[in-house]
Design an enzyme around this catalytic site. Structure first.
Site: not given
Length: 305
Positions: A166, A179, A183
């Site tokens: 991402s 999150y 990543k």
């Protein structure tokens, strides 16, 4: 934003209302396994690679969805499709998935580690269960796949692992603390593994999209960058499978943003971040829009065998 239809019977490209097939099939004979491919980005990636002639294994926690998706894609011209159960948080499940793919389709040329989940909200309010599960799916799931598939690739002297990361691998939006951490971890792990594999014939790539129009991103903002379609990400994956390279940003201008931020002094970097990186806390005014998605990703478990 409404969730996509569960079992679509056709796959439109670019919203034009018709399917776009490649004029050639440059991936004919390649065996590619895609995790989390029953919906969203993974589904679009499976479509794109199958269009190009690859034999594609669709792995998903929802085995019914995986089988339905494989059947729908397989009804079109392209490579063979296989839908299988896969829990990336379970080493035995991942190993069974890869062995079944190799038994039925042949040695795996490319593994696309796509499965991922996201919780959005203030870091102090994030349930511990949600944080742990994000790490298990987003980080440990990628690690499991790489540890299981790369030894065989090294023995054959060829192979490719594509990790769907991402833009959050390089930036960290407010409201996505865990999150973004997962990543960043995928980026660091992929960088180190790539260094170990230098000269072996096995490639590692990272595809890093911005905000994509999927269920994972419901209720979030994309900032100054237009929201992406799953087809745009799938096209990037197809391109990197054809021409392996390490970092691929979608859209490409995100790469310029991260390079500029790396050389700016602290205050200027913070100002650039505020200008261009979406604040998901401000965007998510109604948490209920993510309730169904977050409940499903917190409670989903591998089906009884």
């Amino acid at each position: 934003m409404a969730a996509p239809h569960r079992y679509p019977d056709r796959f439109d490209r670019g919203g034009r209302g018709h399917d776009r097939l490649p004029r050639t099939q440059p991936l004919s004979g390649k065996v590619i396994a895609v995790t989390g491919a029953g919906r969203g980005i993974g589904r679009a990636v499976a479509v794109r690679l199958a269009e190009a002639g690859a034999d594609v294994a669709i792995g998903d926690l929802d085995v019914e969805l995986a089988v339905e998706t494989a059947g729908a894609i397989g009804a079109r011209p392209g490579g063979r499709l296989l839908g299988l159960s896969l829990d990336v948080t379970d080493t035995d499940s991942f190993g069974d998935f890869l062995r079944t793919v190799e038994t039925r389709l042949g040695p795996i040329d490319v593994l696309v580690n796509n499965a991922g989940i996201m919780w959005v909200g203030p870091f102090a309010e994030e349930p511990e269960e949600a944080a742990l599960r994000q790490f298990d799916v987003n980080v440990h799931g990628v690690q499991r796949g790489m540890k299981l598939v790369i030894p065989g690739m090294r023995e054959r002297g060829r192979g490719h692992v594509v990790n769907i990361a991402s833009a959050a691998s390089k930036v960290a939006p407010a409201g996505e603390a865990t999150y973004a951490a997962t990543k960043h971890a995928v980026h660091g792990y992929s960088t180190a593994v790539r260094a170990e594999l230098r000269g072996t014939g096995v490639h590692v790539s990272l595809v890093m999209p911005g905000v994509v129009e999927t269920e994972l991103a419901v209720g979030t903002a994309s900032g100054r960058t237009p929201r992406l379609t799953t087809d745009q990400v799938a096209d990037a994956v197809f391109d990197v499978v054809l021409r392996p390279r390490f970092e691929v940003f979608v859209p490409r201008q995100v790469a310029a943003l991260t390079r500029l931020a790396a050389v700016l002094p602290g205050r200027a970097r913070d100002a650039l971040h505020r200008l261009l990186v979406p604040d998901q806390l401000a965007a998510l005014s109604d948490r209920s829009v993510r309730a169904a998605y977050e409940q499903r990703t917190r409670t989903a478990r591998h089906p009884e065998r």
